[in-house]
Design a protein around this motif. Sequence first.
Motif, short mmCIF file in Angstrom:
data_model
loop_
_atom_site.label_atom_id
_atom_site.label_comp_id
_atom_site.label_asym_id
_atom_site.label_seq_id
_atom_site.Cartn_x
_atom_site.Cartn_y
_atom_site.Cartn_z
N PRO A 121 -1.20 9.31 -14.35
CA PRO A 121 -1.66 8.00 -13.85
C PRO A 121 -3.13 7.94 -13.43
O PRO A 121 -3.78 6.92 -13.68
N PRO A 122 -3.70 8.98 -12.80
CA PRO A 122 -5.11 8.87 -12.40
C PRO A 122 -6.08 8.65 -13.55
O PRO A 122 -7.21 8.21 -13.34
N LEU A 126 -6.36 1.31 -16.74
CA LEU A 126 -5.97 0.21 -15.86
C LEU A 126 -5.86 0.68 -14.42
O LEU A 126 -6.27 -0.02 -13.48
N TYR A 127 -5.32 1.89 -14.21
CA TYR A 127 -5.20 2.41 -12.85
C TYR A 127 -6.58 2.65 -12.24
O TYR A 127 -6.80 2.39 -11.06
N LYS A 132 -10.61 1.10 -8.28
CA LYS A 132 -11.96 0.64 -7.97
C LYS A 132 -11.93 -0.70 -7.24
O LYS A 132 -12.68 -0.92 -6.27
N HIS A 133 -11.04 -1.59 -7.68
CA HIS A 133 -10.92 -2.90 -7.04
C HIS A 133 -10.43 -2.77 -5.60
O HIS A 133 -10.99 -3.38 -4.68
N ALA A 181 1.98 7.11 -3.44
CA ALA A 181 2.02 6.99 -1.98
C ALA A 181 0.98 7.89 -1.33
O ALA A 181 0.24 7.48 -0.42
N ILE A 182 0.90 9.13 -1.79
CA ILE A 182 -0.04 10.08 -1.20
C ILE A 182 -1.48 9.72 -1.56
O ILE A 182 -2.40 9.86 -0.74
N GLU A 183 -1.68 9.22 -2.78
CA GLU A 183 -3.02 8.83 -3.22
C GLU A 183 -3.61 7.75 -2.31
O GLU A 183 -4.78 7.81 -1.93
#
Length: 231
Positions: A121-122, A126-127, A132-133, A181-183
């Motif tokens: 995912p990182p 799109l992620y 960034k947003h 969650a941790i991110e």
Amino acid sequence: MIRWGIIGCGRIAHRFMQGLNVLPDCALVASWSRRPETVTAFVEQYGGIACESIEELLASDINAVYIATLPDSHAGYSIAALNAGKHVLCEKPAAINLHILETILKVAKAKKLLFMEGMKPPFFPLYRRLKKHLLTDPIGDVGYVRAGSSVADISLDHPNFSYDLAGGATMGIGIYEAYLAIEWLGATKKVQAMGRFGDNKIDMFPSFKPSMNRVTGSFIAGLICTVKAMP
């Protein structure tokens, strides 16, 4: 040039090769699988040599290893590859518990080699845009994360339903929700969990509510993941 060796030639390894084949500075050199018939078909499709043992693969002209096997074997193969002087990209979960992960990282540090979990995912475009947003959003820090996923199109003989192979919803797909969650909320302080175990002893419908405690306050995430066999 990164010269790759692949351990495990199943579905995930084929997906890995879709990406590797478009990278000009990477090449598949050697592959090995516990099932000889899969590695033969794999090298016929993608090239490289089919090794008869993991020792042969680790002795070949590679400088990095991708481990695409089931979770129960990740640690053993990772440590073997690191001890052979190879960088390691290992499918998630990198290990089945913290103690084993710390052992792997200790070996990687001693050998001065890269060990990386294949958490994708990182790297999704799109992620990255979302991150960034949110980091610049005027409403402030993220205070709650709710994430869920489900797999319902696999047969009962799939490794995801094997307790001995470290199957189950948490190991298979729940790790993605935990990562999010941790991110966003930081390390967990406490985890509440509930769910249902199948006849094969694996978790099939787990639900987690981890509590985080960043410097800026206390936060909660709601995480749900399920794995169900085809009817």
